[in-house]
Write a protein that holds these residues in place. Structure first.
Motif, PDB file in Angstrom:
ATOM      1  N   GLN A  64       3.140  11.284  -1.619  1.00 50.30           N
ATOM      2  CA  GLN A  64       2.452  10.048  -1.234  1.00 50.30           C
ATOM      3  C   GLN A  64       3.228   8.827  -1.707  1.00 50.30           C
ATOM      4  OE1 GLN A  64      -1.878   9.861  -1.822  1.00 50.30           O
ATOM      5  NE2 GLN A  64      -1.593   7.839  -2.721  1.00 50.30           N
ATOM      6  N   ASP A  65       3.713   8.869  -2.976  1.00 50.83           N
ATOM      7  CA  ASP A  65       4.465   7.740  -3.517  1.00 50.83           C
ATOM      8  C   ASP A  65       5.773   7.525  -2.763  1.00 50.83           C
ATOM      9  OD1 ASP A  65       2.503   7.291  -5.367  1.00 50.83           O
ATOM     10  OD2 ASP A  65       3.554   8.270  -7.029  1.00 50.83           O
ATOM     11  N   ALA A  66       6.447   8.624  -2.424  1.00 47.81           N
ATOM     12  CA  ALA A  66       7.728   8.523  -1.726  1.00 47.81           C
ATOM     13  C   ALA A  66       7.554   7.892  -0.351  1.00 47.81           C
ATOM     14  CB  ALA A  66       8.366   9.902  -1.601  1.00 47.81           C
ATOM     15  N   GLU A  67       6.558   8.343   0.380  1.00 52.27           N
ATOM     16  CA  GLU A  67       6.344   7.799   1.718  1.00 52.27           C
ATOM     17  C   GLU A  67       5.883   6.344   1.652  1.00 52.27           C
ATOM     18  OE1 GLU A  67       3.882  10.399   4.024  1.00 52.27           O
ATOM     19  OE2 GLU A  67       5.342  12.055   3.943  1.00 52.27           O
ATOM     20  N   TYR A  68       5.146   6.023   0.592  1.00 51.46           N
ATOM     21  CA  TYR A  68       4.744   4.630   0.413  1.00 51.46           C
ATOM     22  C   TYR A  68       5.963   3.736   0.170  1.00 51.46           C
ATOM     23  CZ  TYR A  68       3.247   0.361  -1.781  1.00 51.46           C
ATOM     24  OH  TYR A  68       3.106  -0.959  -2.097  1.00 51.46           O
ATOM     25  N   ILE A  69       6.871   4.181  -0.702  1.00 50.80           N
ATOM     26  CA  ILE A  69       8.011   3.344  -1.043  1.00 50.80           C
ATOM     27  C   ILE A  69       8.952   3.176   0.150  1.00 50.80           C
ATOM     28  CG2 ILE A  69       9.670   5.049  -1.921  1.00 50.80           C
ATOM     29  CD1 ILE A  69      10.163   3.176  -4.281  1.00 50.80           C
ATOM     30  N   ILE A  70       9.043   4.203   1.004  1.00 53.33           N
ATOM     31  CA  ILE A  70       9.849   4.074   2.233  1.00 53.33           C
ATOM     32  C   ILE A  70       9.209   3.059   3.169  1.00 53.33           C
ATOM     33  CG2 ILE A  70      10.612   5.289   4.316  1.00 53.33           C
ATOM     34  CD1 ILE A  70      10.858   7.816   2.564  1.00 53.33           C
ATOM     35  N   ASP A  71       7.904   3.146   3.321  1.00 55.30           N
ATOM     36  CA  ASP A  71       7.190   2.200   4.177  1.00 55.30           C
ATOM     37  C   ASP A  71       7.362   0.772   3.664  1.00 55.30           C
ATOM     38  OD1 ASP A  71       5.068   1.810   6.386  1.00 55.30           O
ATOM     39  OD2 ASP A  71       4.148   0.837   4.664  1.00 55.30           O
ATOM     40  N   TYR A  72       7.301   0.613   2.353  1.00 57.76           N
ATOM     41  CA  TYR A  72       7.454  -0.710   1.749  1.00 57.76           C
ATOM     42  C   TYR A  72       8.886  -1.229   1.933  1.00 57.76           C
ATOM     43  CZ  TYR A  72       6.665  -4.397  -1.724  1.00 57.76           C
ATOM     44  OH  TYR A  72       6.527  -5.601  -2.360  1.00 57.76           O
TER      45      TYR A  72
END
Length: 377
Positions: A270-278
């Protein structure tokens, strides 16, 4: 003889009086005339009070919206907060952290830091926590004087259900609401049409027109259709008193290692996909500095900021539908994204649209989540 000496003096006085009288007459004349400008190059300058761009308001606000995690031996509570000064102080709700034995925060770029409680209300549902690592950074501007009116457009930000930086839009639909919930008194709060759900508590309510924080999102109805936000101008004096009295050496901070070492693969995805989106959002909004800070040190050492900016500066728009991710044997996350990128052609008005596949490796560096590598296949 005496009369001859007096004559020049009398004449001089008369001349002075005539001169002053003439100047007064000329001044009155010019002051009564309307000035006309014949030079077509000179135009009247007018100020337009256009509303700030919504996307820019949200992106700038997101940088300073914080996800808060309160831990004790029984459970973990999640809420939101926002940076409001240069000390690294974060405003949130008291009910978010009141039972916590240790408090951690996750920033918009997925960095994790321990926090200490600076002040917490007993009947007033506000609290302030401090993260020294966030001192000296940007923070949200708070409306300390004006009270919002019914019909004002608002933006509510928070981290409902652990999803960082979720945005809902609405209006001030009521004011001066008073009620009592779970030991806290809420007086003169805003009623808003923007949804407030679990995890939104403590997040900022932002005036759509000014971009300033006007409220602290606190309570929502069961169906999520109505929310309530504490007016920040009514509690800012208490908040500032806590902040001014607190000294870092007197505060108690938990250890970051405690939460980093409890590795959770699901949370890592979840954190990884969030940071990519950001990262992609920062590129799209042309905030290259923010995007560059998400890169790991090895990537930054091989790619200067100017080179990084040059690689992305011609992007006009980008979009993607999904991110495919998996946890590697090194406890990193390998994510693949199909990006549709519209770029401006050099020295031309036309644009070109292409789809590329990017691979991201996300992992911890010095206890903080970073984009270790990003490659274009």
């Amino acid at each position: 003889m005496r009369e001859r000496r007096s004559l020049p003096i009398i004449v001089s006085i008369a001349v002075i009086i005539i001169g002053i009288s003439s100047m007064i007459v000329i001044y009155d004349y010019w002051n009564s005339q309307e000035l006309s400008v014949s030079n077509p190059v000179v135009n009247k300058v007018t100020m337009s009070s256009q509303s700030l761009d919504l996307k820019s308001i949200i992106h700038e606000a997101e940088k300073n919206v914080i996800q808060i995690e309160g831990h004790n031996e029984y459970n973990t509570s999640t809420g939101s907060g926002f940076l409001y000064n240069e000390k690294g102080d974060i405003i949130t709700n008291a009910h978010v952290i009141k039972d916590a034995e240790a408090v951690y925060v996750r920033t918009a770029n997925a960095q994790i830091y321990p926090a200490a409680v600076v002040g917490i209300g007993e009947e007033l549902d506000i609290a302030v926590i401090r993260v020294p690592q966030l001192s000296g950074q940007g923070y949200l501007s708070v409306e300390k004087e004006e009270t919002a009116e019914i019909g004002d457009e608002v933006i509510a930000l928070g981290s409902p259900h652990g999803f960082q930086n979720t945005v809902t839009l609405g209006i001030i639909s009521g004011s001066e609401r008073n009620f009592h919930i779970d030991g806290f008194d809420y007086s003169n709060v805003y009623q808003i049409s923007a949804q407030i759900t679990h995890g939104n508590s403590g997040g900022p309510l932002i005036n759509r027109e000014t971009g300033k924080v006007i409220g602290i999102n606190s309570v929502g109805t069961e169906d999520g259709t109505i929310g309530f936000s504490i007016p920040v101008n009514e509690v800012i004096s208490q908040v500032e008193q806590w902040s001014n009295e607190a000294q870092n050496e007197q505060l108690e901070f938990a250890s970051t290692a405690d939460i980093i070492n409890s590795y959770d693969p699901e949370q890592s995805l979840q954190d990884a996909e969030y940071i990519i989106d950001y990262f992609l959002e920062s590129i799209e909004i042309r905030d290259y500095v923010n995007a560059y800070t998400l890169l790991g040190s090895a990537k930054q050492s091989e790619l200067s900021y100017s080179q990084f900016r040059e690689d992305y500066i011609n992007i006009v728009d980008l979009s993607y539908s999904d991110i495919s991710s998996e946890v590697t044997d090194q406890n990193q996350v390998n994510s693949t994204v199909d990006l549709t990128i519209e770029t401006k052609l050099p020295n031309k008005e036309e644009t070109n649209e292409e789809t590329h596949t990017f691979d991201f490796i996300i992992g911890y560096e010095n206890d903080q989540l970073k984009i270790i590598t990003v490659t274009n296949n």
